[in-house]
Design an enzyme around this catalytic site. Structure first.
Site, short mmCIF file in Angstrom:
data_model
loop_
_atom_site.label_atom_id
_atom_site.label_comp_id
_atom_site.label_asym_id
_atom_site.label_seq_id
_atom_site.Cartn_x
_atom_site.Cartn_y
_atom_site.Cartn_z
N CYS A 152 0.84 -1.20 0.00
CA CYS A 152 0.00 0.00 0.00
C CYS A 152 0.88 1.26 0.00
O CYS A 152 1.53 1.54 -0.99
CB CYS A 152 -0.97 -0.05 1.18
SG CYS A 152 -2.34 1.09 1.03
N HIS A 206 -3.51 -5.65 1.24
CA HIS A 206 -2.82 -5.85 2.52
C HIS A 206 -2.81 -7.33 2.91
O HIS A 206 -3.70 -7.77 3.63
CB HIS A 206 -3.55 -5.07 3.61
CG HIS A 206 -3.34 -3.59 3.56
ND1 HIS A 206 -2.32 -2.96 4.22
CD2 HIS A 206 -4.02 -2.62 2.91
CE1 HIS A 206 -2.38 -1.66 4.00
NE2 HIS A 206 -3.41 -1.42 3.21
N GLU A 237 -1.04 -8.74 5.10
CA GLU A 237 -0.85 -8.91 6.55
C GLU A 237 -2.17 -8.84 7.31
O GLU A 237 -2.27 -9.28 8.45
CB GLU A 237 0.14 -7.85 7.09
CG GLU A 237 -0.43 -6.47 7.34
CD GLU A 237 -0.62 -5.62 6.09
OE1 GLU A 237 -0.49 -6.16 4.97
OE2 GLU A 237 -0.92 -4.42 6.24
#
Lengths: 87, 231
Positions: free
Chosen positions: B87, B195, B197
């Site tokens: 990002c 994302h 994660e």
């Protein structure tokens, strides 16, 4: 000498400009007809101390290349005006 | 010996703990690396996390690229070290010239906060080495400036060199060629807007990101192994 400088940062030709397109669509609703090719950019104004106008321009051009514009998508145009006048 | 992953923290980063948590959950060791550090120490991989580095003032990533840590990250990348920008981290990597192209405002001029499907298009990168080719992953996106842009010659090069690592199944932001992530030529530097994660735990809505972060950990481990073998 102190120079006032205008750096105009604009999207390069061919790069999509969703803000410009939105403005272009909004204008006719307000009665502004016949407006085309709206492009939204940034204007950065500052004052700089330099030996002469050419030096001020070189300095501003270098700032534009390194920081003020992203050369992948933007062009920058530098205008230098001597004295306290607004470009 | 577990894989050590440096997570870079700029003023305004806000995903560094999510990344560190995911890395540790996958068996790696995470170390926060601050923006003013000009050395990385002994790391096997580096992540530039999401957020708003330096407030995203001027342009996302425009100021972060001049941080002392970026000189160290650039050296690390040049030596073949795995570097992943997520990002805002992707935006920083493009501004720094470590990846081609740029990220513009979304085509719809709306901040996007949703889950999207992305397809794995190349498994040659450190991020996708462990994924199945053409696998479709569900990952969160959370950005205003995720509209990937590059000139036609660059796009042609990315295609020819198999550097488009992820594509959106349904393009949410106007990115050219549905690009969600790209790599450098060697495949060790990768940037992506989604994302992974935030998709590493069933508790918080999915685990599709784990395959990507696990790829990175194992490629970091093998890169470290190669260094030990040759060094």
């Amino acid at each position: 000498m102190r120079f006032s400088v205008l750096v105009e940062v604009r999207l390069r030709p061919g790069i999509a400009d969703p803000q410009g397109a939105t403005i272009e669509r909004a204008l006719p609703a307000l009665g502004f007809s016949g407006v085309e090719k709206v492009r939204v950019g940034k204007a950065v104004r500052f004052e700089v101390v330099a030996a002469d106008e050419a030096a001020a321009r070189d300095e501003a051009t270098s700032m534009a290349e390194r920081l003020l514009a992203n050369p992948v998508i933007e062009d920058a145009e530098v205008t230098v005006i001597s004295g306290n006048g607004r470009p | 010996m577990s894989t050590r992953v440096g997570v870079v923290v700029f003023p305004g980063s806000n995903c560094e703990h999510d990344v560190a948590h995911a890395v540790e959950q996958l068996g790696g060791e995470a170390e926060l690396v601050f923006h003013d550090q000009d050395r990385l120490g002994r790391l096997d991989a580096v992540v530039l996390p999401g957020g708003f580095a330096h407030g995203d003032y001027l342009r996302p990533g425009a100021l972060a690229r001049f941080s002392p840590v970026m000189a160290a990250v650039t050296r690390f990348a040049a030596e073949g070290g795995p570097v992943v920008g997520i990002c805002n981290g992707f935006q920083v990597l493009t501004e720094a010239g470590l990846l081609p192209g740029a990220l513009q405002k979304n085509a719809g001029l709306r901040f996007l906060c949703t889950t999207v499907q992305v397809a794995v298009c190349s498994t040659k990168s450190v991020l996708t080495g462990g994924a199945q080719p053409q696998a479709v992953l569900e990952l969160p996106v959370n950005h205003f400036e995720g509209n990937y842009t590059c000139d036609p010659a660059t796009l042609e090069m990315l295609r020819a060199q198999d550097r488009i690592v992820l594509r959106y199944v349904e393009n949410p932001n106007g990115s050219v060629d549905d690009i969600a992530g790209v790599s450098n030529e060697a495949g060790n530097v990768v940037g992506l807007m989604p994302h992974p994660e935030r998709a590493c735990d069933a508790l918080t809505g999915g685990t599709d990101g784990a395959v990507l972060l696990r790829s990175r950990l194992s490629s970091a481990a093998s890169a470290a192994g190669a260094l030990i073998r040759t060094g």
